[in-house]
Design a protein around this motif. Structure first.
Motif, PDB file in Angstrom:
ATOM      1  N   GLU A   1     -71.483  -4.903 -18.601  1.00 53.76           N
ATOM      2  CA  GLU A   1     -70.373  -5.663 -18.032  1.00 53.76           C
ATOM      3  C   GLU A   1     -70.856  -6.718 -17.036  1.00 53.76           C
ATOM      4  O   GLU A   1     -71.793  -6.493 -16.258  1.00 53.76           O
ATOM      5  CB  GLU A   1     -69.407  -4.722 -17.311  1.00 53.76           C
ATOM      6  CG  GLU A   1     -68.714  -3.730 -18.232  1.00 53.76           C
ATOM      7  CD  GLU A   1     -67.536  -4.339 -18.959  1.00 53.76           C
ATOM      8  OE1 GLU A   1     -67.469  -5.581 -19.048  1.00 53.76           O
ATOM      9  OE2 GLU A   1     -66.668  -3.579 -19.427  1.00 53.76           O
TER      10      GLU A   1
ATOM     11  N   LEU B   1     -72.444  -6.394 -13.125  1.00 48.32           N
ATOM     12  CA  LEU B   1     -71.901  -5.113 -12.699  1.00 48.32           C
ATOM     13  C   LEU B   1     -72.782  -3.945 -13.108  1.00 48.32           C
ATOM     14  O   LEU B   1     -72.604  -2.833 -12.619  1.00 48.32           O
ATOM     15  CB  LEU B   1     -70.496  -4.921 -13.276  1.00 48.32           C
ATOM     16  CG  LEU B   1     -69.490  -6.050 -12.977  1.00 48.32           C
ATOM     17  CD1 LEU B   1     -68.130  -5.721 -13.565  1.00 48.32           C
ATOM     18  CD2 LEU B   1     -69.386  -6.291 -11.474  1.00 48.32           C
ATOM     19  N   HIS B   2     -73.709  -4.172 -14.062  1.00 50.23           N
ATOM     20  CA  HIS B   2     -74.671  -3.150 -14.514  1.00 50.23           C
ATOM     21  C   HIS B   2     -73.996  -1.917 -15.101  1.00 50.23           C
ATOM     22  O   HIS B   2     -74.572  -0.832 -15.084  1.00 50.23           O
ATOM     23  CB  HIS B   2     -75.600  -2.731 -13.363  1.00 50.23           C
ATOM     24  CG  HIS B   2     -76.304  -3.890 -12.717  1.00 50.23           C
ATOM     25  ND1 HIS B   2     -77.226  -4.662 -13.396  1.00 50.23           N
ATOM     26  CD2 HIS B   2     -76.216  -4.404 -11.468  1.00 50.23           C
ATOM     27  CE1 HIS B   2     -77.680  -5.606 -12.577  1.00 50.23           C
ATOM     28  NE2 HIS B   2     -77.089  -5.473 -11.413  1.00 50.23           N
ATOM     29  N   GLN B   3     -72.789  -2.075 -15.606  1.00 52.73           N
ATOM     30  CA  GLN B   3     -72.060  -0.962 -16.213  1.00 52.73           C
ATOM     31  C   GLN B   3     -72.051  -1.126 -17.730  1.00 52.73           C
ATOM     32  O   GLN B   3     -71.739  -2.203 -18.241  1.00 52.73           O
ATOM     33  CB  GLN B   3     -70.625  -0.903 -15.687  1.00 52.73           C
ATOM     34  CG  GLN B   3     -70.532  -0.621 -14.189  1.00 52.73           C
ATOM     35  CD  GLN B   3     -69.104  -0.717 -13.684  1.00 52.73           C
ATOM     36  OE1 GLN B   3     -68.233  -1.274 -14.347  1.00 52.73           O
ATOM     37  NE2 GLN B   3     -68.861  -0.173 -12.502  1.00 52.73           N
TER      38      GLN B   3
ATOM     39  N   TYR C   1     -71.388 -12.405 -11.942  1.00 53.34           N
ATOM     40  CA  TYR C   1     -71.775 -11.241 -11.158  1.00 53.34           C
ATOM     41  C   TYR C   1     -72.079 -10.093 -12.110  1.00 53.34           C
ATOM     42  O   TYR C   1     -71.254  -9.727 -12.950  1.00 53.34           O
ATOM     43  CB  TYR C   1     -70.650 -10.849 -10.186  1.00 53.34           C
ATOM     44  CG  TYR C   1     -70.315 -11.943  -9.201  1.00 53.34           C
ATOM     45  CD1 TYR C   1     -70.983 -12.041  -7.987  1.00 53.34           C
ATOM     46  CD2 TYR C   1     -69.334 -12.900  -9.489  1.00 53.34           C
ATOM     47  CE1 TYR C   1     -70.692 -13.053  -7.085  1.00 53.34           C
ATOM     48  CE2 TYR C   1     -69.028 -13.915  -8.596  1.00 53.34           C
ATOM     49  CZ  TYR C   1     -69.716 -13.986  -7.393  1.00 53.34           C
ATOM     50  OH  TYR C   1     -69.426 -14.985  -6.500  1.00 53.34           O
TER      51      TYR C   1
ATOM     52  N   VAL D   1     -76.617   1.583 -10.202  1.00 54.35           N
ATOM     53  CA  VAL D   1     -75.403   1.898 -10.958  1.00 54.35           C
ATOM     54  C   VAL D   1     -75.786   2.819 -12.125  1.00 54.35           C
ATOM     55  O   VAL D   1     -76.475   2.402 -13.052  1.00 54.35           O
ATOM     56  CB  VAL D   1     -74.732   0.618 -11.494  1.00 54.35           C
ATOM     57  CG1 VAL D   1     -73.481   0.977 -12.298  1.00 54.35           C
ATOM     58  CG2 VAL D   1     -74.383  -0.315 -10.347  1.00 54.35           C
TER      59      VAL D   1
ATOM     60  N   GLU E   1     -68.947 -10.044 -14.512  1.00 54.37           N
ATOM     61  CA  GLU E   1     -67.691 -10.624 -14.021  1.00 54.37           C
ATOM     62  C   GLU E   1     -67.939 -12.082 -13.697  1.00 54.37           C
ATOM     63  O   GLU E   1     -68.902 -12.418 -13.005  1.00 54.37           O
ATOM     64  CB  GLU E   1     -67.205  -9.860 -12.791  1.00 54.37           C
ATOM     65  CG  GLU E   1     -65.857 -10.345 -12.287  1.00 54.37           C
ATOM     66  CD  GLU E   1     -65.338  -9.505 -11.133  1.00 54.37           C
ATOM     67  OE1 GLU E   1     -64.629 -10.058 -10.274  1.00 54.37           O
ATOM     68  OE2 GLU E   1     -65.672  -8.303 -11.092  1.00 54.37           O
TER      69      GLU E   1
END
Length: 406
Positions: free
Chosen positions: A292, A303-305, A301, A141, A294
């Motif tokens: 981020e 998100l690697h953002q 989870y 990502v 979730e």
């Protein structure tokens, strides 16, 4: 041919050197010029002047060969020495060509772009990637980075395993790649030149010099603070984690304020001290970002953002569960966490060792039986039956969650 002895052999040992070996059956055919050297059970060994002469030539050949090789080497060396400058120039050109060709191949193969280098305190990286990690992950990502004179310090929060360290390292690597002349793993990049890259990453002690993990951390931070300039790039990954919570938080904030106010260097600072996000209101050049995650159905989870804002939880217990920590330990940790969070200003160290945390509730049906149970007299099979019965009792009768803390 001269003797007619078909079984005549030439042998060698370290005592006699080379010799001629004749069986006892052929001893009558031995010429008169053979000199007897040794008698064995079935054979006789002889030497001749001609054989000894060959032996001297053979045994001296290796020594003469080494002398000849060294003489030839000296001749070649002296001849090459006349062209030292040209050879070194050719070697340097070949080395540079090798580096440039390797960087070009990597740029084509892995979709690197040419960065724009500017003489300004900027870092504009769009969809940057880690050049190593992206080769090991099936779906890496990418993330953006924006730093300038107005927003020069990024405070990054987020749980473990979310990708904070990867984000910090990838941006440092992109800067280094750009300044060594390489294309970079990103969609676009504007790189303000840096004089040095300072990092404080990882946790390690130095036993050979008697330095603890925290001592090494402080020594690296001291070097950074003393030598960084406003043209430097600073990477700090969870500074202060090697000591107690309040000590670490105080050191982290003091270092961040010093970098912001005095050094004014472009800085990426990751932390689990969520209280530090309040510095965004007092340090005008600091911006908070988060990685981020979730949360669904009790699972986290990643998100690697990287997005603007800050995380308010570390999800450490979730990571422990993912790592395979036993469920009983995870449940116990959740119970302690709830007590600590509900305790407000109570000292954390006292809460962790509070005897009430280990209270055994008398409402459970098997507590009295457990107290009177003769564990020394139970056979393994009887113990299993008791445990199975208690388990079925717990499953059949719904107890409130706050009454099942054992």
């Amino acid at each position: 041919e001269r003797t007619g002895i078909r079984s005549l052999k030439v042998g060698f040992n370290k005592v006699f050197g080379y010799y001629l070996e004749v069986t006892k059956a052929n001893i009558q055919h031995v010429p008169g010029d053979y000199q007897r050297k040794q008698t064995l059970a079935n054979t006789e060994r002889f030497i001749t002047p001609e054989l000894k002469e060959k032996e001297s030539l053979i045994l001296g050949a290796e020594e003469r060969m080494v002398d000849m090789e060294y003489r030839l080497f000296c001749e070649v060396r002296d001849m090459a020495g006349q062209y030292t400058a040209a050879i070194q120039q050719d070697a340097q050109a070949a080395a540079q060509l090798d580096v440039l060709q390797s960087m070009a191949e990597a740029a084509v193969r892995y979709r690197y772009v040419r960065p724009v280098l500017v003489d300004a305190p900027r870092l504009e990286i769009r969809q940057g990637r880690h050049p190593v990690v992206e080769q090991t992950e099936t779906a890496f990502v990418p993330n953006d980075l924006h730093l300038d004179d107005k927003e020069r310090v990024i405070l990054l929060t987020g749980p473990n395993m979310a990708g904070k360290s990867t984000y910090l390292r990838q941006n440092a690597l992109i800067v280094i790649l750009a300044q060594m002349g390489s294309f970079v793993p990103a969609d676009s990049a504007v790189i303000g030149l840096v004089d040095r890259v300072f990092t404080r990453i990882g946790a390690a002690d130095d036993l050979s010099t008697g330095q603890s993990t925290f001592m090494v951390e402080c020594a690296e931070t001291a070097n950074l603070v003393r030598h960084a300039t406003n043209r430097s790039l600073i990477i700090l990954d969870e500074l202060g984690r090697g000591t107690s919570t309040f000590d670490g938080m105080a050191i982290a904030q003091a270092v961040m304020e010093h970098i912001h106010d005095r050094i004014r260097a472009r800085t990426l600072f990751s932390t689990h001290y969520h209280e530090l996000v309040n510095l965004e209101t007092t340090l005008e050049g600091l911006a908070t970002y988060r990685v981020e995650v979730e949360e669904r159905g009790g699972h986290v989870y990643f998100l690697h953002q990287v997005r603007r804002g800050y995380a308010d939880k570390s999800y450490g217990i979730n990571v422990a569960r993912m790592a395979g920590v036993p469920r009983s330990v995870v449940r116990r940790a959740l119970t302690l966490l709830q007590k600590l969070e509900a305790g407000g200003d109570r000292p954390v160290q006292l809460d962790l060792f509070n005897s009430l945390a280990y209270e055994v509730h008398e409402e459970l049906p098997f507590v009295h039986e457990l107290r009177s149970l003769d564990t020394d007299g139970l056979t393994p099979m009887e113990a299993l039956r008791v445990l199975d019965r208690w388990k079925r009792q717990l499953e059949e009768e719904p107890y409130a969650e706050d009454k099942t803390t054992v």
